[in-house]
Design a protein around this motif. Structure first.
Motif, PDB file in Angstrom:
ATOM      1  N   GLY A  12     127.283   9.684  65.466  1.00 52.42           N
ATOM      2  CA  GLY A  12     126.950  10.717  64.494  1.00 52.42           C
ATOM      3  C   GLY A  12     128.138  11.107  63.625  1.00 52.42           C
ATOM      4  O   GLY A  12     127.988  11.429  62.448  1.00 52.42           O
ATOM      5  N   THR A  36     131.431   8.672  59.732  1.00 56.18           N
ATOM      6  CA  THR A  36     130.045   8.309  59.406  1.00 56.18           C
ATOM      7  C   THR A  36     129.662   8.992  58.100  1.00 56.18           C
ATOM      8  O   THR A  36     129.850  10.213  57.967  1.00 56.18           O
ATOM      9  CB  THR A  36     129.097   8.789  60.537  1.00 56.18           C
ATOM     10  OG1 THR A  36     129.600   8.277  61.764  1.00 56.18           O
ATOM     11  CG2 THR A  36     127.671   8.309  60.325  1.00 56.18           C
ATOM     12  N   SER A  40     123.584  10.096  56.760  1.00 59.34           N
ATOM     13  CA  SER A  40     123.822   8.776  57.357  1.00 59.34           C
ATOM     14  C   SER A  40     122.602   7.868  57.168  1.00 59.34           C
ATOM     15  O   SER A  40     121.942   7.482  58.126  1.00 59.34           O
ATOM     16  CB  SER A  40     124.175   8.939  58.829  1.00 59.34           C
ATOM     17  OG  SER A  40     123.188   9.686  59.489  1.00 59.34           O
ATOM     18  N   VAL A  83     119.722  10.989  64.225  1.00 61.29           N
ATOM     19  CA  VAL A  83     120.212  10.353  62.988  1.00 61.29           C
ATOM     20  C   VAL A  83     119.183  10.549  61.875  1.00 61.29           C
ATOM     21  O   VAL A  83     118.070  11.020  62.137  1.00 61.29           O
ATOM     22  CB  VAL A  83     120.493   8.831  63.182  1.00 61.29           C
ATOM     23  CG1 VAL A  83     121.743   8.599  64.006  1.00 61.29           C
ATOM     24  CG2 VAL A  83     119.307   8.116  63.800  1.00 61.29           C
ATOM     25  N   TRP A  87     115.894   5.936  59.194  1.00 55.66           N
ATOM     26  CA  TRP A  87     116.164   4.745  60.018  1.00 55.66           C
ATOM     27  C   TRP A  87     114.894   4.215  60.675  1.00 55.66           C
ATOM     28  O   TRP A  87     114.809   3.047  61.019  1.00 55.66           O
ATOM     29  CB  TRP A  87     117.188   5.080  61.113  1.00 55.66           C
ATOM     30  CG  TRP A  87     118.583   5.098  60.579  1.00 55.66           C
ATOM     31  CD1 TRP A  87     119.281   6.193  60.161  1.00 55.66           C
ATOM     32  CD2 TRP A  87     119.443   3.975  60.367  1.00 55.66           C
ATOM     33  NE1 TRP A  87     120.517   5.818  59.714  1.00 55.66           N
ATOM     34  CE2 TRP A  87     120.646   4.465  59.835  1.00 55.66           C
ATOM     35  CE3 TRP A  87     119.325   2.598  60.588  1.00 55.66           C
ATOM     36  CZ2 TRP A  87     121.722   3.632  59.519  1.00 55.66           C
ATOM     37  CZ3 TRP A  87     120.388   1.775  60.273  1.00 55.66           C
ATOM     38  CH2 TRP A  87     121.567   2.286  59.744  1.00 55.66           C
TER      39      TRP A  87
END
Ligand code: BGC
Length: 279
Positions: A12, A36, A40, A83, A87
């Motif tokens: 993270g 990161t 992200s 996250v 994703w």
């Protein structure tokens, strides 16, 4: 010459990577860490991973293993608890392979840490059911049965008090709620007793950054199962990812060799048959 692969740990707050000596499990060079990107997103993270790899002088055929904090099946991320939600459904393998020009293999972060602990750390030589639980921003798990990984077990999401256990006993929760060690250990006791009751593992290995302070909380736990700190600590993700990439690359090469052999055999049979028909 010792075998090498490259490992990358996507977290993270930081993305860390280093080449790994696969015979010793040690980093073959100092690791590089890049913050990161925020948010992200897959695109931003892929650029950072490519930048990190470029800072090393890697041979083009060096396999790269990458950890990711989500359920990973056939290289695709199926969840995104901690996250960016974009994703979910991303083919992480394909994205990073295309962006970096290396063969990239992606694995759940806790599974990678577990692979490293089983090969070089606190799980070495242990048969039966071994569980590696990582305490960090979230809580990850890696489960092994006689040394074989059962991938994506996600035990940080067991329900405790009607909510995801990781919302109650992750290391990040201890920091956020400013819990003293004793109070946090009380929460860990509830969680690990539950895991212990459900799975009766042979050994539980506790990983994640906080495991270097294991003296402050592990002695306060009272379980039927042996519970020990991880040995590789911060480097477990990088090492496990590299080990996995090397294994996958070997399996791929074997499969490719097999299919080439099969094609060759078929072609020669065809030729034989054609010669026979021409007679
Ligand atoms: C995720 C897991 C991950 C763990 C540790 C959890 O929230 O669902 O996939 O292994 O956090 O990062």
């Amino acid at each position: 010459m010792s075998k090498k692969a490259f490992g990358i740990d996507i977290g993270g707050s930081g993305i860390k990577g280093a080449p790994v000596d696969l015979s010793t499990g040690e980093l073959a060079a100092d690791r590089v860490r890049i913050a990161t990107p925020q948010p992200s997103t897959p695109d931003a993270v892929a650029d950072t991973v490519a930048e990190l790899i470029r800072s090393f002088d890697l041979d083009a055929d060096t396999p790269v293993g990458v950890t990711f904090p989500a359920v990973i099946q056939a290289g695709v991320a199926l969840t995104a608890a901690n996250v960016d939600k974009s994703w979910i459904g991303t083919d992480v393998d394909a994205l990073l392979t295309e962006r970096t020009g290396h063969d990239v293999f992606v694995v759940n972060d806790a599974d990678a840490a577990g692979i490293a602990e089983m090969k070089f750390g606190a799980g070495r030589g242990t048969s039966g059911v071994v569980m590696v639980i990582t305490l960090g921003t979230g809580v990850g798990s890696a489960t092994f049965v006689d040394g074989t990984l059962v991938p994506n077990t996600e035990l940080g999401h067991l329900l405790l008090h009607g909510d995801d256990a990781e919302h109650y006993m992750a290391s990040s929760v201890r920091e956020k709620e400013d819990l003293d060690w004793e109070t946090w250990a009380g929460r860990l006791q509830e969680y690990f007793a539950h895991v212990d009751f459900l799975f009766s593992p042979t050994r539980i290995i506790v990983g994640g950054g906080v495991s270097k302070k294991h003296q402050k909380f592990l002695p306060l736990l009272d379980l039927n199962t042996e519970i020990v700190p991880a040995k590789l600590r911060n480097e477990a993700g990088i090492v496990g990812a590299a080990v996995m990439a090397h294994r996958e690359e070997k399996a791929l090469q074997k499969a490719e060799r097999k299919s080439a052999e099969k094609a060759e055999k078929k072609a020669s049979k065809k030729e034989q048959a054609e010669r026979g028909a021409a007679k």
